[in-house]
Design a protein around this motif. Structure first.
Motif, PDB file in Angstrom:
ATOM      1  N   ARG A  97      28.716  25.629 -25.549  1.00  0.00           N
ATOM      2  CA  ARG A  97      28.881  25.067 -24.362  1.00  0.00           C
ATOM      3  C   ARG A  97      27.524  25.652 -23.522  1.00  0.00           C
ATOM      4  NH1 ARG A  97      33.722  23.292 -21.642  1.00  0.00           N
ATOM      5  NH2 ARG A  97      35.238  22.709 -23.185  1.00  0.00           N
ATOM      6  N   PRO A  98      27.008  25.489 -23.550  1.00  0.00           N
ATOM      7  CA  PRO A  98      25.522  26.198 -22.452  1.00  0.00           C
ATOM      8  C   PRO A  98      25.755  27.451 -21.960  1.00  0.00           C
ATOM      9  CG  PRO A  98      26.050  23.981 -21.013  1.00  0.00           C
ATOM     10  CD  PRO A  98      26.653  23.763 -23.027  1.00  0.00           C
ATOM     11  N   ASN A  99      24.772  28.495 -21.768  1.00  0.00           N
ATOM     12  CA  ASN A  99      25.315  29.722 -20.665  1.00  0.00           C
ATOM     13  C   ASN A  99      24.629  29.529 -19.410  1.00  0.00           C
ATOM     14  OD1 ASN A  99      24.872  31.501 -19.374  1.00  0.00           O
ATOM     15  ND2 ASN A  99      25.928  33.466 -20.619  1.00  0.00           N
ATOM     16  N   TRP A 100      24.928  29.097 -18.479  1.00  0.00           N
ATOM     17  CA  TRP A 100      24.019  28.786 -17.042  1.00  0.00           C
ATOM     18  C   TRP A 100      23.874  29.188 -16.588  1.00  0.00           C
ATOM     19  CZ3 TRP A 100      23.820  23.386 -17.063  1.00  0.00           C
ATOM     20  CH2 TRP A 100      24.793  22.615 -17.117  1.00  0.00           C
ATOM     21  N   LEU A 101      24.136  31.078 -16.367  1.00  0.00           N
ATOM     22  CA  LEU A 101      23.104  31.882 -16.129  1.00  0.00           C
ATOM     23  C   LEU A 101      22.011  32.158 -17.082  1.00  0.00           C
ATOM     24  CD1 LEU A 101      25.718  34.276 -14.793  1.00  0.00           C
ATOM     25  CD2 LEU A 101      23.627  33.500 -13.682  1.00  0.00           C
ATOM     26  N   LYS A 102      22.334  31.732 -18.361  1.00  0.00           N
ATOM     27  CA  LYS A 102      20.899  32.613 -19.027  1.00  0.00           C
ATOM     28  C   LYS A 102      19.886  31.482 -19.482  1.00  0.00           C
ATOM     29  CE  LYS A 102      19.989  32.556 -23.829  1.00  0.00           C
ATOM     30  NZ  LYS A 102      19.056  31.661 -24.578  1.00  0.00           N
ATOM     31  N   LEU A 103      20.532  29.721 -18.826  1.00  0.00           N
ATOM     32  CA  LEU A 103      19.589  28.290 -18.614  1.00  0.00           C
ATOM     33  C   LEU A 103      18.390  28.934 -17.686  1.00  0.00           C
ATOM     34  CD1 LEU A 103      21.351  25.080 -19.593  1.00  0.00           C
ATOM     35  CD2 LEU A 103      19.508  26.214 -20.406  1.00  0.00           C
ATOM     36  N   ALA A 104      19.057  29.413 -16.706  1.00  0.00           N
ATOM     37  CA  ALA A 104      18.669  29.138 -14.912  1.00  0.00           C
ATOM     38  C   ALA A 104      17.425  30.099 -15.486  1.00  0.00           C
ATOM     39  CB  ALA A 104      19.469  29.634 -13.989  1.00  0.00           C
ATOM     40  N   TRP A 105      17.703  31.387 -16.426  1.00  0.00           N
ATOM     41  CA  TRP A 105      16.760  32.234 -16.602  1.00  0.00           C
ATOM     42  C   TRP A 105      15.740  32.437 -17.481  1.00  0.00           C
ATOM     43  CZ3 TRP A 105      14.398  36.533 -14.339  1.00  0.00           C
ATOM     44  CH2 TRP A 105      14.402  38.083 -15.414  1.00  0.00           C
ATOM     45  N   ASP A 106      16.308  31.491 -18.561  1.00  0.00           N
ATOM     46  CA  ASP A 106      14.888  31.254 -19.474  1.00  0.00           C
ATOM     47  C   ASP A 106      14.168  30.021 -18.857  1.00  0.00           C
ATOM     48  OD1 ASP A 106      15.964  32.804 -21.237  1.00  0.00           O
ATOM     49  OD2 ASP A 106      17.033  31.271 -22.475  1.00  0.00           O
ATOM     50  N   TRP A 107      14.571  29.579 -17.809  1.00  0.00           N
ATOM     51  CA  TRP A 107      13.853  28.636 -17.088  1.00  0.00           C
ATOM     52  C   TRP A 107      12.826  29.315 -16.077  1.00  0.00           C
ATOM     53  CZ3 TRP A 107      13.124  27.143 -11.607  1.00  0.00           C
ATOM     54  CH2 TRP A 107      11.846  26.041 -11.631  1.00  0.00           C
ATOM     55  N   LEU A 108      13.230  29.909 -15.445  1.00  0.00           N
ATOM     56  CA  LEU A 108      12.130  30.443 -14.754  1.00  0.00           C
ATOM     57  C   LEU A 108      11.499  31.564 -15.089  1.00  0.00           C
ATOM     58  CD1 LEU A 108      15.005  32.119 -11.897  1.00  0.00           C
ATOM     59  CD2 LEU A 108      13.463  30.839 -11.602  1.00  0.00           C
ATOM     60  N   ARG A 109      11.760  31.644 -16.647  1.00  0.00           N
ATOM     61  CA  ARG A 109      10.596  32.578 -17.867  1.00  0.00           C
ATOM     62  C   ARG A 109       9.661  31.578 -18.665  1.00  0.00           C
ATOM     63  NH1 ARG A 109      12.553  36.160 -21.799  1.00  0.00           N
ATOM     64  NH2 ARG A 109      14.667  34.493 -22.227  1.00  0.00           N
ATOM     65  N   THR A 110      10.405  30.819 -18.279  1.00  0.00           N
ATOM     66  CA  THR A 110       9.394  29.572 -19.621  1.00  0.00           C
ATOM     67  C   THR A 110       8.339  29.506 -18.747  1.00  0.00           C
ATOM     68  OG1 THR A 110      11.026  28.355 -19.915  1.00  0.00           O
ATOM     69  CG2 THR A 110       9.464  27.533 -19.958  1.00  0.00           C
ATOM     70  N   PRO A 111       6.776  29.285 -19.258  1.00  0.00           N
ATOM     71  CA  PRO A 111       5.425  29.825 -18.915  1.00  0.00           C
ATOM     72  C   PRO A 111       4.970  28.320 -18.095  1.00  0.00           C
ATOM     73  CG  PRO A 111       5.818  29.916 -21.524  1.00  0.00           C
ATOM     74  CD  PRO A 111       7.253  29.855 -20.622  1.00  0.00           C
TER      75      PRO A 111
END
Length: 345
Positions: free
Chosen positions: A253-267
């Motif tokens: 299952r996706p970790n929605w907090l991690k997904l959001a953080w990774d999206w913000l950190r994506t170049p």
């Protein structure tokens, strides 16, 4: 055994992979029905299960049967199909629906089984090699002698990229995530293999190509994208075809907090910066290309010719019974597998 398929009714973990009876399809005009003997498993199938694969929602929605590739025996042909007969061995691609004992597809998405491949190898061939082909020959166009960096070089697409890079006359530096994958990447033809579990990835990458890389091929996402771009030569091309590091390694299952953080950190790549750096960033999703008949036909013709000439080798294959589809998803999500995983009905 009766016809059956894997169906996902709504997004979630492995428990969403339900096995259900299948009414064997009747081919429409121009279609072929194939009784599958092996079905390729791709990481994208896991992303579909989690409800995060955009084209799955665009083209199908819920419920959905995942699966992009398969091999088997022609069971029936539709009107207008005259060059394939019942009982012939074939393999092909499908825009979802592959996790089934029977698949109906347009004739142009099928190919005769190559003499060098068995059904399991053939089922794991098209998605990874078409992805690698499009990345290298339609987007990157590396010149002979170019230095290319391939992430996940022992996986399905990675091992295909290594081989095609060598065919293009490039010097290939492959990156793997654990020591047991090193020999696979070497066997596929990597000139240098970086084991990032035992050495600093970017120091090793700089040592292997001090001037940078003409092409970097990256499906990891936020974990490596920034440094992949930073290690481009001038001119250089970063080709993106996935975001694996944003997804779970276990639990399904996706970790929605991690997904959001990774999206913000994506170049985010500024066109002014790209111009000044003399670099390019390219990206694609193979599922949007299946209906591009010209690209599909040309790519498969070249790939199969190289295969018959012995210039390409199918990646190692690990088989799972169709009823153990959840175990296959667990395995591919873990990041520990090499080569291809296939389901066997």
């Amino acid at each position: 055994m009766s016809a059956r398929q894997v169906v996902i009714h709504r997004p979630g973990g492995y428990e969403r992979l339900t096995r259900e009876p299948l009414a064997i399809p009747i081919p429409k005009a121009g279609e072929v029905v194939v009784a599958t003997e092996a079905i390729g498993v791709n990481y994208a199938d896991c992303v579909i299960r989690m409800g995060l694969y955009a084209s799955a929602q665009e083209f199908v929605g819920w419920p959905i049967t995942p699966g992009f590739e398969f091999a088997g025996t022609v069971a029936a042909v539709g009107e207008g199909v005259s060059d394939l007969q019942q009982g012939e061995k074939v393999f092909g691609v499908t825009l979802f629906g592959g996790y089934s004992t029977h698949v109906a597809v347009p004739r142009h998405q099928l190919f005769r089984l190559p003499s060098r491949l068995d059904a399991a190898q053939a089922a794991g061939f098209p998605a990874v090699f078409l992805t690698a082909y499009f990345a290298l020959f339609e987007l990157a166009h590396p010149h002979p002698g170019a230095n290319i960096l391939v992430h996940s070089a022992a996986g399905g697409v990675g091992s295909a990229l290594v081989q095609l890079g060598r065919l293009a006359g490039c010097r290939v530096v492959g990156v793997v995530g654990s020591s047991h994958k090193v020999e696979t990447a070497r066997a596929m033809g990597a000139d240098v293999v970086i084991d990032k579990s035992r050495e600093d990835l970017w120091k090793a990458a700089e040592a292997a190509s001090p001037r940078g890389y003409d092409v970097v091929l990256d499906a990891n996402g936020v974990a490596t994208l920034r440094q992949s771009y930073a290690h481009l030569a001038s001119p250089g091309k970063l080709v993106i075809y996935g975001f694996h590091s944003m997804m779970p390694r276990q639990g399904g299952r996706p970790n929605w907090l991690k997904l959001a953080w990774d999206w913000l950190r994506t170049p985010r790549y500024n066109p002014l910066t790209l111009t000044n750096d003399n670099t390019s960033v390219l990206a694609f999703n193979l599922s949007y290309l299946f209906e591009q008949r010209g690209i599909l036909s040309e790519a498969m013709q070249r790939l199969l010719a190289w295969l018959e000439e012995g210039k390409l080798t199918a990646p190692p294959v690990t088989r799972f019974p169709l009823d153990q589809v959840a175990e296959a998803h667990r395995a591919i999500e873990s990041g520990t597998t090499v080569g291809k995983l296939v389901l066997v009905p």
